[in-house]
Design an enzyme around this catalytic site. Structure first.
Site, PDB file in Angstrom:
ATOM      1  CG  HIS A  28      52.081  47.262  36.628  1.00 12.99           C
ATOM      2  ND1 HIS A  28      51.360  47.057  37.786  1.00 12.99           N
ATOM      3  CD2 HIS A  28      51.734  46.247  35.789  1.00 12.99           C
ATOM      4  CE1 HIS A  28      50.633  45.954  37.665  1.00 12.99           C
ATOM      5  NE2 HIS A  28      50.838  45.442  36.458  1.00 12.99           N
ATOM      6  CG  HIS A  42      47.667  46.380  32.968  1.00 14.54           C
ATOM      7  ND1 HIS A  42      46.925  45.287  32.599  1.00 14.54           N
ATOM      8  CD2 HIS A  42      48.423  45.991  34.028  1.00 14.54           C
ATOM      9  CE1 HIS A  42      47.208  44.269  33.401  1.00 14.54           C
ATOM     10  NE2 HIS A  42      48.125  44.668  34.269  1.00 14.54           N
ATOM     11  CD  GLU A  65      44.989  40.940  40.077  1.00 16.41           C
ATOM     12  OE1 GLU A  65      43.995  41.450  40.608  1.00 16.41           O
ATOM     13  OE2 GLU A  65      46.162  41.171  40.441  1.00 16.41           O
ATOM     14  CB  ILE A  86      43.268  48.823  43.897  1.00 19.26           C
ATOM     15  CG1 ILE A  86      42.211  49.114  44.937  1.00 19.26           C
ATOM     16  CG2 ILE A  86      43.586  47.348  43.810  1.00 19.26           C
ATOM     17  CD1 ILE A  86      40.846  48.533  44.604  1.00 19.26           C
TER      18      ILE A  86
HETATM   19  P1  5GP Z   1      48.652  42.409  36.442  1.00 17.97           P
HETATM   20  O1  5GP Z   1      49.034  41.278  37.353  1.00 17.97           O
HETATM   21  O2  5GP Z   1      47.468  42.048  35.580  1.00 17.97           O
HETATM   22  O3  5GP Z   1      49.808  42.956  35.671  1.00 17.97           O
HETATM   23  O4  5GP Z   1      48.237  43.603  37.377  1.00 17.97           O
HETATM   24  C1  5GP Z   1      46.930  43.972  37.664  1.00 17.97           C
HETATM   25  C2  5GP Z   1      46.989  45.116  38.660  1.00 17.97           C
HETATM   26  O5  5GP Z   1      45.689  45.659  38.770  1.00 17.97           O
HETATM   27  C3  5GP Z   1      47.429  44.711  40.074  1.00 17.97           C
HETATM   28  O6  5GP Z   1      48.592  45.455  40.436  1.00 17.97           O
HETATM   29  C4  5GP Z   1      46.218  45.062  40.946  1.00 17.97           C
HETATM   30  O7  5GP Z   1      46.570  45.599  42.202  1.00 17.97           O
HETATM   31  C5  5GP Z   1      45.470  46.062  40.100  1.00 17.97           C
HETATM   32  N1  5GP Z   1      44.024  46.067  40.291  1.00 17.97           N
HETATM   33  C6  5GP Z   1      43.204  44.975  40.347  1.00 17.97           C
HETATM   34  N2  5GP Z   1      41.928  45.361  40.511  1.00 17.97           N
HETATM   35  C7  5GP Z   1      41.941  46.720  40.547  1.00 17.97           C
HETATM   36  C8  5GP Z   1      40.918  47.701  40.694  1.00 17.97           C
HETATM   37  O8  5GP Z   1      39.740  47.419  40.832  1.00 17.97           O
HETATM   38  N3  5GP Z   1      41.315  49.012  40.695  1.00 17.97           N
HETATM   39  C9  5GP Z   1      42.633  49.369  40.549  1.00 17.97           C
HETATM   40  N4  5GP Z   1      42.908  50.670  40.562  1.00 17.97           N
HETATM   41  N5  5GP Z   1      43.622  48.475  40.402  1.00 17.97           N
HETATM   42  C10 5GP Z   1      43.275  47.161  40.404  1.00 17.97           C
END
Ligand code: 5GP
Length: 122
Positions: free
Chosen positions: A108, A106, A101, A35
């Protein structure tokens, strides 16, 4: 011990409670656009199963889930033109120090611009 919070945002995406821009979907895996993209290509790839981190997934997912997930990540790198282009980076944050987060495992996939060195300063 990995306790999974089924109210996390990716669990809601998997249940169809929140929309997503799907890149590809397989039996065990969903990939969708981040997002808040940090690069021209920024895809999140998640298993459909309830896993919190990479180590959790590696320990408890079935061989079929792991193979499906791994092949899907590779296929997206190819189909997005990154593998045959200038390359890409895979990132999987786990826990507090990595600033995870969303507590659903997941990866990336980021690419489409120079990404710099692997780690910035904390
Ligand atoms: P983390 O910090 O957990 O590795 O990354 C979480 C990712 O999820 C972030 O890059 C953030 O932009 C993405 N993200 C958070 N909420 C949403 C959402 O509702 N939809 C999508 N498509 N991505 C999200």
């Amino acid at each position: 011990m990995h306790s999974y919070d089924d109210q996390n945002i990716f669990a809601k995406i998997l249940r169809g409670e929140i929309p997503n821009k799907t890149v590809t979907e397989t039996e065990h895996t969903l990939a969708f656009e981040d997002i808040a993209p940090q690069a021209p290509t920024h895809v999140l790839v998640i298993p459909k199963g309830a896993y919190v981190t990479y180590d959790h997934f590696a320990a408890e997912a079935s061989d079929a889930e792991i193979a499906d997930f791994t092949r899907t990540v590779g296929r997206i790198c190819n189909e997005a033109g990154l593998a045959a282009g200038n390359g890409y980076r895979l990132i999987s944050n786990a826990g507090e120090d990595a600033v995870q987060e969303v507590p659903h495992f997941h990866v990336h996939i980021v690419g489409g611009r120079p990404l710099g060195r692997i780690l910035g300063k904390a």
